[in-house]
Scaffold this motif. Sequence first.
Motif, PDB file in Angstrom:
ATOM      1  N   ALA A   1      -9.081   1.795  -9.096  1.00 38.93           N
ATOM      2  CA  ALA A   1      -8.058   1.997 -10.140  1.00 38.93           C
ATOM      3  C   ALA A   1      -6.953   0.976  -9.881  1.00 38.93           C
ATOM      4  N   GLY A   2      -6.791   0.034 -10.796  1.00 35.36           N
ATOM      5  CA  GLY A   2      -5.867  -1.087 -10.573  1.00 35.36           C
ATOM      6  C   GLY A   2      -6.652  -2.335 -10.195  1.00 35.36           C
ATOM      7  N   ALA A   3      -7.894  -2.427 -10.723  1.00 32.32           N
ATOM      8  CA  ALA A   3      -8.821  -3.495 -10.299  1.00 32.32           C
ATOM      9  C   ALA A   3      -8.336  -4.889 -10.674  1.00 32.32           C
ATOM     10  N   THR A   4      -7.482  -5.004 -11.695  1.00 32.34           N
ATOM     11  CA  THR A   4      -7.025  -6.338 -12.132  1.00 32.34           C
ATOM     12  C   THR A   4      -5.819  -6.823 -11.331  1.00 32.34           C
ATOM     13  N   GLY A   5      -5.265  -5.966 -10.453  1.00 29.90           N
ATOM     14  CA  GLY A   5      -4.039  -6.320  -9.735  1.00 29.90           C
ATOM     15  C   GLY A   5      -4.311  -7.142  -8.485  1.00 29.90           C
ATOM     16  N   ALA A   6      -3.221  -7.518  -7.805  1.00 32.25           N
ATOM     17  CA  ALA A   6      -3.344  -8.349  -6.605  1.00 32.25           C
ATOM     18  C   ALA A   6      -4.182  -7.639  -5.543  1.00 32.25           C
TER      19      ALA A   6
ATOM     20  N   ALA B   1      -4.715   0.140 -20.242  1.00 28.52           N
ATOM     21  CA  ALA B   1      -5.426  -0.094 -21.506  1.00 28.52           C
ATOM     22  C   ALA B   1      -5.358  -1.573 -21.893  1.00 28.52           C
ATOM     23  N   ARG B   2      -4.295  -2.278 -21.418  1.00 24.16           N
ATOM     24  CA  ARG B   2      -4.149  -3.721 -21.739  1.00 24.16           C
ATOM     25  C   ARG B   2      -5.338  -4.526 -21.238  1.00 24.16           C
ATOM     26  N   SER B   3      -5.911  -4.096 -20.121  1.00 24.48           N
ATOM     27  CA  SER B   3      -6.987  -4.886 -19.500  1.00 24.48           C
ATOM     28  C   SER B   3      -8.379  -4.382 -19.853  1.00 24.48           C
TER      29      SER B   3
ATOM     30  N   SER C   1      -4.936   1.540  -6.595  1.00 26.54           N
ATOM     31  CA  SER C   1      -3.856   0.577  -6.329  1.00 26.54           C
ATOM     32  C   SER C   1      -3.200   0.229  -7.651  1.00 26.54           C
ATOM     33  N   ALA C   2      -2.677   1.263  -8.300  1.00 28.33           N
ATOM     34  CA  ALA C   2      -2.059   1.071  -9.613  1.00 28.33           C
ATOM     35  C   ALA C   2      -0.617   1.565  -9.627  1.00 28.33           C
ATOM     36  N   GLY C   3      -0.050   1.851  -8.451  1.00 29.62           N
ATOM     37  CA  GLY C   3       1.348   2.295  -8.380  1.00 29.62           C
ATOM     38  C   GLY C   3       1.470   3.795  -8.199  1.00 29.62           C
ATOM     39  N   SER C   4       2.654   4.207  -7.687  1.00 28.88           N
ATOM     40  CA  SER C   4       2.862   5.605  -7.286  1.00 28.88           C
ATOM     41  C   SER C   4       2.762   6.583  -8.444  1.00 28.88           C
ATOM     42  N   SER C   5       3.354   6.235  -9.596  1.00 26.43           N
ATOM     43  CA  SER C   5       3.415   7.227 -10.671  1.00 26.43           C
ATOM     44  C   SER C   5       2.008   7.521 -11.179  1.00 26.43           C
ATOM     45  N   ILE C   6       1.143   6.509 -11.173  1.00 27.92           N
ATOM     46  CA  ILE C   6      -0.226   6.726 -11.669  1.00 27.92           C
ATOM     47  C   ILE C   6      -1.005   7.613 -10.698  1.00 27.92           C
ATOM     48  N   THR C   7      -0.847   7.390  -9.401  1.00 27.47           N
ATOM     49  CA  THR C   7      -1.530   8.271  -8.429  1.00 27.47           C
ATOM     50  C   THR C   7      -1.021   9.700  -8.591  1.00 27.47           C
TER      51      THR C   7
ATOM     52  N   ASP D   1      -5.400   5.984  -1.470  1.00 27.27           N
ATOM     53  CA  ASP D   1      -4.286   5.478  -2.289  1.00 27.27           C
ATOM     54  C   ASP D   1      -3.451   4.436  -1.557  1.00 27.27           C
ATOM     55  N   ASN D   2      -3.196   3.350  -2.272  1.00 28.45           N
ATOM     56  CA  ASN D   2      -2.366   2.273  -1.704  1.00 28.45           C
ATOM     57  C   ASN D   2      -0.891   2.440  -1.988  1.00 28.45           C
ATOM     58  N   SER D   3      -0.537   3.359  -2.852  1.00 34.28           N
ATOM     59  CA  SER D   3       0.884   3.504  -3.195  1.00 34.28           C
ATOM     60  C   SER D   3       1.566   4.395  -2.161  1.00 34.28           C
ATOM     61  N   SER D   4       2.878   4.544  -2.314  1.00 34.52           N
ATOM     62  CA  SER D   4       3.619   5.378  -1.362  1.00 34.52           C
ATOM     63  C   SER D   4       3.685   6.841  -1.812  1.00 34.52           C
TER      64      SER D   4
ATOM     65  N   ASP E   1      -2.520 -10.685   6.692  1.00 36.54           N
ATOM     66  CA  ASP E   1      -2.672 -10.774   5.234  1.00 36.54           C
ATOM     67  C   ASP E   1      -2.411  -9.384   4.653  1.00 36.54           C
ATOM     68  N   GLN E   2      -1.285  -9.247   3.986  1.00 35.28           N
ATOM     69  CA  GLN E   2      -0.894  -7.911   3.517  1.00 35.28           C
ATOM     70  C   GLN E   2      -1.745  -7.446   2.346  1.00 35.28           C
ATOM     71  N   LEU E   3      -2.463  -8.381   1.684  1.00 44.23           N
ATOM     72  CA  LEU E   3      -3.379  -7.957   0.613  1.00 44.23           C
ATOM     73  C   LEU E   3      -4.705  -7.466   1.208  1.00 44.23           C
TER      74      LEU E   3
ATOM     75  N   LYS F   1      -5.676  -6.677   5.307  1.00 42.39           N
ATOM     76  CA  LYS F   1      -5.476  -5.569   6.260  1.00 42.39           C
ATOM     77  C   LYS F   1      -4.312  -4.682   5.824  1.00 42.39           C
ATOM     78  N   GLY F   2      -3.316  -5.275   5.156  1.00 43.48           N
ATOM     79  CA  GLY F   2      -2.166  -4.477   4.715  1.00 43.48           C
ATOM     80  C   GLY F   2      -2.451  -3.616   3.491  1.00 43.48           C
ATOM     81  N   ALA F   3      -3.626  -3.746   2.882  1.00 44.10           N
ATOM     82  CA  ALA F   3      -3.887  -2.982   1.654  1.00 44.10           C
ATOM     83  C   ALA F   3      -5.395  -2.794   1.445  1.00 44.10           C
ATOM     84  N   ALA F   4      -6.060  -3.785   0.803  1.00 41.10           N
ATOM     85  CA  ALA F   4      -7.447  -3.598   0.346  1.00 41.10           C
ATOM     86  C   ALA F   4      -8.417  -3.321   1.496  1.00 41.10           C
TER      87      ALA F   4
HETATM   88  N1  NAP Z   1       0.683  -6.309  -3.182  1.00 40.83           N
HETATM   89  C1  NAP Z   1       0.616  -5.876  -1.923  1.00 40.83           C
HETATM   90  O1  NAP Z   1       0.644  -6.656  -0.965  1.00 40.83           O
HETATM   91  C2  NAP Z   1       0.504  -4.407  -1.650  1.00 40.83           C
HETATM   92  C3  NAP Z   1       0.290  -4.010  -0.328  1.00 40.83           C
HETATM   93  C4  NAP Z   1       0.191  -2.649  -0.039  1.00 40.83           C
HETATM   94  C5  NAP Z   1       0.282  -1.735  -1.060  1.00 40.83           C
HETATM   95  N2  NAP Z   1       0.491  -2.153  -2.342  1.00 40.83           N
HETATM   96  C6  NAP Z   1       0.569  -1.135  -3.393  1.00 40.83           C
HETATM   97  O2  NAP Z   1      -0.623  -1.217  -4.172  1.00 40.83           O
HETATM   98  C7  NAP Z   1      -0.323  -0.889  -5.534  1.00 40.83           C
HETATM   99  C8  NAP Z   1      -0.765  -2.047  -6.414  1.00 40.83           C
HETATM  100  O3  NAP Z   1      -0.067  -3.213  -6.043  1.00 40.83           O
HETATM  101  P1  NAP Z   1      -0.438  -4.660  -6.582  1.00 40.83           P
HETATM  102  O4  NAP Z   1       0.366  -5.572  -5.748  1.00 40.83           O
HETATM  103  O5  NAP Z   1      -1.902  -4.850  -6.670  1.00 40.83           O
HETATM  104  O6  NAP Z   1       0.197  -4.602  -8.051  1.00 40.83           O
HETATM  105  P2  NAP Z   1      -0.174  -5.480  -9.343  1.00 40.83           P
HETATM  106  O7  NAP Z   1      -0.699  -6.800  -8.980  1.00 40.83           O
HETATM  107  O8  NAP Z   1       1.018  -5.400 -10.209  1.00 40.83           O
HETATM  108  O9  NAP Z   1      -1.370  -4.655 -10.024  1.00 40.83           O
HETATM  109  C9  NAP Z   1      -1.166  -3.376 -10.585  1.00 40.83           C
HETATM  110  C10 NAP Z   1      -2.482  -2.818 -11.089  1.00 40.83           C
HETATM  111  O10 NAP Z   1      -2.217  -1.530 -11.643  1.00 40.83           O
HETATM  112  C11 NAP Z   1      -2.714  -1.501 -12.980  1.00 40.83           C
HETATM  113  N3  NAP Z   1      -1.914  -0.628 -13.832  1.00 40.83           N
HETATM  114  C12 NAP Z   1      -0.621  -0.783 -14.187  1.00 40.83           C
HETATM  115  N4  NAP Z   1      -0.260   0.207 -15.048  1.00 40.83           N
HETATM  116  C13 NAP Z   1      -1.350   0.976 -15.225  1.00 40.83           C
HETATM  117  C14 NAP Z   1      -1.634   2.142 -16.005  1.00 40.83           C
HETATM  118  N5  NAP Z   1      -0.700   2.721 -16.773  1.00 40.83           N
HETATM  119  N6  NAP Z   1      -2.872   2.671 -15.951  1.00 40.83           N
HETATM  120  C15 NAP Z   1      -3.836   2.088 -15.186  1.00 40.83           C
HETATM  121  N7  NAP Z   1      -3.650   0.982 -14.429  1.00 40.83           N
HETATM  122  C16 NAP Z   1      -2.414   0.444 -14.451  1.00 40.83           C
HETATM  123  C17 NAP Z   1      -2.624  -2.936 -13.441  1.00 40.83           C
HETATM  124  O11 NAP Z   1      -3.457  -3.101 -14.581  1.00 40.83           O
HETATM  125  P3  NAP Z   1      -3.123  -4.209 -15.706  1.00 40.83           P
HETATM  126  O12 NAP Z   1      -3.575  -5.515 -15.121  1.00 40.83           O
HETATM  127  O13 NAP Z   1      -3.947  -3.756 -16.846  1.00 40.83           O
HETATM  128  O14 NAP Z   1      -1.647  -4.143 -15.955  1.00 40.83           O
HETATM  129  C18 NAP Z   1      -3.105  -3.661 -12.206  1.00 40.83           C
HETATM  130  O15 NAP Z   1      -4.510  -3.580 -12.122  1.00 40.83           O
HETATM  131  C19 NAP Z   1       1.172  -0.595  -5.569  1.00 40.83           C
HETATM  132  O16 NAP Z   1       1.366   0.795  -5.410  1.00 40.83           O
HETATM  133  C20 NAP Z   1       1.708  -1.328  -4.365  1.00 40.83           C
HETATM  134  O17 NAP Z   1       2.890  -0.774  -3.870  1.00 40.83           O
HETATM  135  C21 NAP Z   1       0.582  -3.467  -2.656  1.00 40.83           C
END
Ligand code: NAP
Length: 375
Positions: A10-15, A40-42, A73-79, A95-98, A356-358, A360-363
Amino acid sequence: MPNQLTIAIAGATGAVGREMLTCLEKRRFPHARLRLFASARSAGTALPFAGCELTVEALTADALAGIDIALFSAGSSITRDLAPAAARHNCVIIDNSSAFRMDPSVPLVVPEVNPAALVAPTNKVLSVKWSAQPVPAIVANPNCSTIILLMALTPLRTAFGIERAVVSTYQAASGAGAKGMDELEEQTRADLRGERPAPKVFHEPYAFNLFSHNTAIDPLTGLNVEETKVILETRKIWGEESLPPAQRAAITATCIRVPVRRAHAESVNITLRREATARQVREALAAFPGVQVVDDRDTNNFPTPLKASGKDEVLVGRIRPDASLLAPDELARLARDRGGLDDIPCRGFDLFICGDQLLKGAALNAVQIAELLIK
Ligand SMILES: NC(=O)c1ccc[n+]([C@@H]2O[C@H](COP(=O)([O-])OP(=O)(O)OC[C@H]3O[C@@H](n4cnc5c(N)ncnc54)[C@H](OP(=O)(O)O)[C@@H]3O)[C@@H](O)[C@H]2O)c1
């Protein structure tokens, strides 16, 4: 049985989400089906996985039906919004969010550090067809700076005890997601053209600058949210929450964003509970899975974000006695007497860490948790 699992991101298009895809593929995570979700945008976007293309779907509560393990990995409110639906559908969330990290009934896990937390009794469990034991309904991935820090500090805590740690972070733009990375790149290009566009993601200009972490400061502690996470999550992961203050590791942190695309760096000053030498510290670090010592004083070869980018391991170097405890002239005298710096017993050390925070720090950490769950 693991080969019959349906897993999801969940959040597959994100970093982080994109790195999860890479980790699942690289580690050949056993599964029958992988589903990808984002906003829904993606919906309809195609992402490559193991030689084919998977189509991203819009994430909804109903979409979680039939999924065994979802990496969120789509943010806290979604989890928070979707956790009840996931539990109804017997879908475990990693879950990757807080959102749930500090919830006492949710394990907060770094597999190399506290794998036992996954099987500790908790009142939020699911009975699933793929595990003989009930499994936690939600497992939280710690904050990226916390994971990277604890990969280096845990072997030292095990070997020598940790009384105190003073941490300064140098955090990459991608820690704020894809939009953070874009802002750094756009502002750097604009700056080189002589332009100064107003910041959109961060509160300060990012090109050729660094600034205090972009999370809110608590007026009661003076700490920002990132610093608070490092301190409180460490206490939970090390199981020190119920200990009296004198028995806990006293930790403070200053978290800073630097104009680096990827991989966080951390400078750490530690006070051990028992004396050690730099050689013993280096040996304890080198023996810990997931840590690589990069510490060559002769060639000035130490960890950097570029060296850590794309790497699973956390790099540690600049391992040296704390010169505030043994002043440089005293250190030099002892080093001459002992034939080098590495055999001087001391309780204070300085280290420099990059991870690498993306990954070991996350994925990667999330995928490792999933691997432990299905074992
Ligand atoms: N970046 C890091 O280094 C890191 C490290 C540890 C933890 N985290 C945590 O991991 C989470 C994701 O971070 P990220 O850096 O990958 O963020 P990001 O690049 O902004 O990606 C966010 C992802 O969430 C999706 N999303 C946003 N709104 C959504 C909704 N309403 N319904 C479903 N999906 C939705 C986005 O989809 P769209 O592309 O469609 O908008 C995208 O796939 C966050 O909670 C962050 O705190 C991040």
